[in-house]
Each structure stands twice: as C-alpha cells, then as structure tokens.
Design a protein around this motif. Structure first.
Motif, mmCIF file in Angstrom:
data_model
loop_
_atom_site.group_PDB
_atom_site.id
_atom_site.type_symbol
_atom_site.label_atom_id
_atom_site.label_comp_id
_atom_site.label_asym_id
_atom_site.label_seq_id
_atom_site.Cartn_x
_atom_site.Cartn_y
_atom_site.Cartn_z
ATOM 1 N N ASN A 1 0.926 -1.069 -0.047
ATOM 2 C CA ASN A 1 -0.012 -0.149 -0.033
ATOM 3 C C ASN A 1 0.908 1.324 0.078
ATOM 4 O O ASN A 1 2.070 1.204 0.329
ATOM 5 N N THR A 2 0.283 2.430 -0.276
ATOM 6 C CA THR A 2 1.020 3.648 -0.236
ATOM 7 C C THR A 2 1.427 3.944 1.196
ATOM 8 O O THR A 2 0.601 3.518 2.130
ATOM 9 N N GLU B 1 -1.799 5.531 2.995
ATOM 10 C CA GLU B 1 -2.637 4.602 3.575
ATOM 11 C C GLU B 1 -1.985 3.724 4.593
ATOM 12 O O GLU B 1 -2.686 3.595 5.579
#
Length: 309
Positions: free
Chosen positions: A215-216, A219
C-alpha cells in the motif's frame, strides 16, 4: 432537570463527570455488567460504574438494557431525557419510548460513519475533519433525527485514542446546550438524516490490522493512526508481531528498497511502502511494552535491509 445516563467506557466518563459538575441531576446510571479481568480474574466494573459508585449515583450494571427490570427502574425516575455515550448496547423500542428525548452522542458527522468504529474509520480513510453529532435514538443504528452537529478538524499525527478523547470533550458544549433548552421548556428542533450520504464504520476485524507494505505510505500512515493504540496495526519482525503505533509518511521518499524493507534507522525506523515510505516513531513488540523507535533499534538491533512481513 433529570436524565438517565447510559455509558460504559472511559470516554463515557468524560461526559458523565462533566454533567455532574454542571449540576445536571442524574437519578440513574446504566452501564455494562462487571467483567473478570487480570490474573486473579476478579470482577471489575466499567469506568462508568466506578465513577457512578464514587459519586454515589444510583447504578444499574446490566448487559441487557432492554429487560423488564431496567424498564421499571427507568420509569421510576420519571425523567423524559436519556443521554447515551459509548454504552455498547442498542436500546429497543420498549426503552426508547419512555423518553421524549433519547439523546445519543456519536463521534462523527452523521450520516457519515454510522456504526461501531467511526473515529478509526475516519483516520484510516485519511479524513481531514470529523465531528460530534447529537441525535435522537430510534430503532435503527445511528439513524435518528439530528439535534446538534459540531465539526472538528483532525490534527496532524493524531491517533485514534487521542482523537476519540478530544471529540468527547468537544461534545460537552452541544450536549449541555440541548439539555438547557429542554430544561427551559423549549421545543427541540431536529432534522432527518440525508440517507444518500450514508457510510458505515463496521467493527475492526483482526485481519485488517496487518500492514500491507504494498500500500501507499499515506494509506499505511492512516491505518497506523486509526488503529493506535488499540488494537494496533502490526507487521512481523523475526517471527513476532510488531505493532507500529506512531508513524509519518514520506510520500516523496527516495525510490530505494522494496515494500516492507527497512531503509533507514538513523533516528527512527523508516520502511519502504508500495509508494513512498513511513517513518515509524513508536512500536510495541509482542509480549513487550511500547517504546520509542530509537530504543527498539538499540535493544533489538534491527538493521537496514531487513524485511518486515
């Protein structure tokens, strides 16, 4: 005026204690039943139960607030107003119909984030603001008419437990405002919720707590903030759960390493994400107390290049 107060958690005590200090008469407090805790498995009352006993308030400790016994005890108070704050059970029609004003304090701007975990979900979804809604309870979950709304900005780096506490403190002014209007005999105005704007905040499932390093960084920071301090977002370090309790994102971090790789331990623990990186500042290893990242680096000899699962 008098109210019946429903609450159980530490957050509930913020409201209960303040109402008492404000001179609100509370002839009855209803909280969840005592639970066995600790190594000795001794029964312990909820935080609200403990406060109510300290203040010599009439108290019912009951997991089912809709029983005939509870109904009769509420009717004996002759009050027409309830205040519910973080109680942990749903009131049914037989109880709700006793009060003209069954008020509920909900930590979101309804109808957004109806349900059990509005603050966690707001942080996990990277919201910039949230709020408090005072509404009249009905038979649906968080669906009643709105009496007051107060918007509250979410502060940078604030975690769930901190934001929850701040929101319940922010709720004091609108709650007291409504109660004063009721005492003065004013007709309480309310608005129905716009159901087209509804969203839900379901309870946190265990599998949601594990960090996906693909995920980023944004996030992952949101997940860490939304789950701190309990239940805590975690990864795996040398076969053990490692909760990451505080972290900030570096969206423009150097594009080195692969997701989950420790890329810097100069001050804190910086970990590569699918996009960007997060700098972890506070952690808790399984079976250990929480500690700052530097203490963890020194004590557990984490190194750059290690992969967090």
């Amino acid at each position: 005026m008098g109210i019946v107060f429903f609450g159980s958690s530490h957050l509930s005590t913020i409201i209960l204690s303040s109402l008492v200090l404000a001179g609100i008469e509370i002839p009855l407090v209803i909280t969840k039943a005592p639970k066995k805790k600790g190594r000795g498995k001794k029964e312990s009352s909820t935080p609200v139960g403990q406060i109510a006993m300290d203040l010599s308030l009439n108290l019912i400790e009951e997991d089912n607030p809709n029983s005939i016994l509870v109904e009769e005890k509420i009717k004996e108070t002759n009050v027409n107003t309830f205040v519910l704050a973080s109680y942990g059970a749903i009131l049914k029609e037989n109880i709700l119909k006793i009060a003209k004003y069954p008020l509920n304090i909900h930590p979101s701007i309804l109808p957004k984030y109806r349900g059990a975990t509005p603050v966690a979900r707001a942080l996990m979804n990277e919201e910039k603001k949230t709020g408090i809604t005072i509404f009249l309870m009905g038979t649906g979950v968080d669906t009643g008419n709105i009496v007051r709304i107060k918007e509250v900005p979410i502060l940078p780096f604030e975690v769930r437990t901190e934001l929850e506490e701040r929101l319940f403190k922010e709720a004091l002014e609108p709650v007291l405002s409504v109660l004063m209007d009721i005492e003065k005999g004013k007709e309480i105005q309310s608005l129905s919720q716009d159901n087209s704007k509804t969203s839900y905040a379901p309870k946190i499932e265990k599998e949601e707590c594990r960090i996906n390093w693909e995920n980023t960084s944004s996030e992952i920071e949101g997940k860490i903030r939304g789950l701190s301090y309990k239940p805590g977002a975690f990864c795996i370090f040398k076969g053990k759960k490692l909760k990451l309790l505080r972290a900030i994102q570096f969206a423009d971090a150097q594009n080195i390493g692969r997701p989950g790789e420790v890329i810097d331990i100069q001050k804190n623990i910086t970990v590569k994400c699918g996009e960007g990186a997060v700098e972890t500042r506070e952690v808790q290893l399984q079976g250990r107390n929480k500690m700052d990242a530097k203490s963890f680096i020194n004590g557990y000899h984490i190194k750059t290049g290690e992969i967090l699962g």
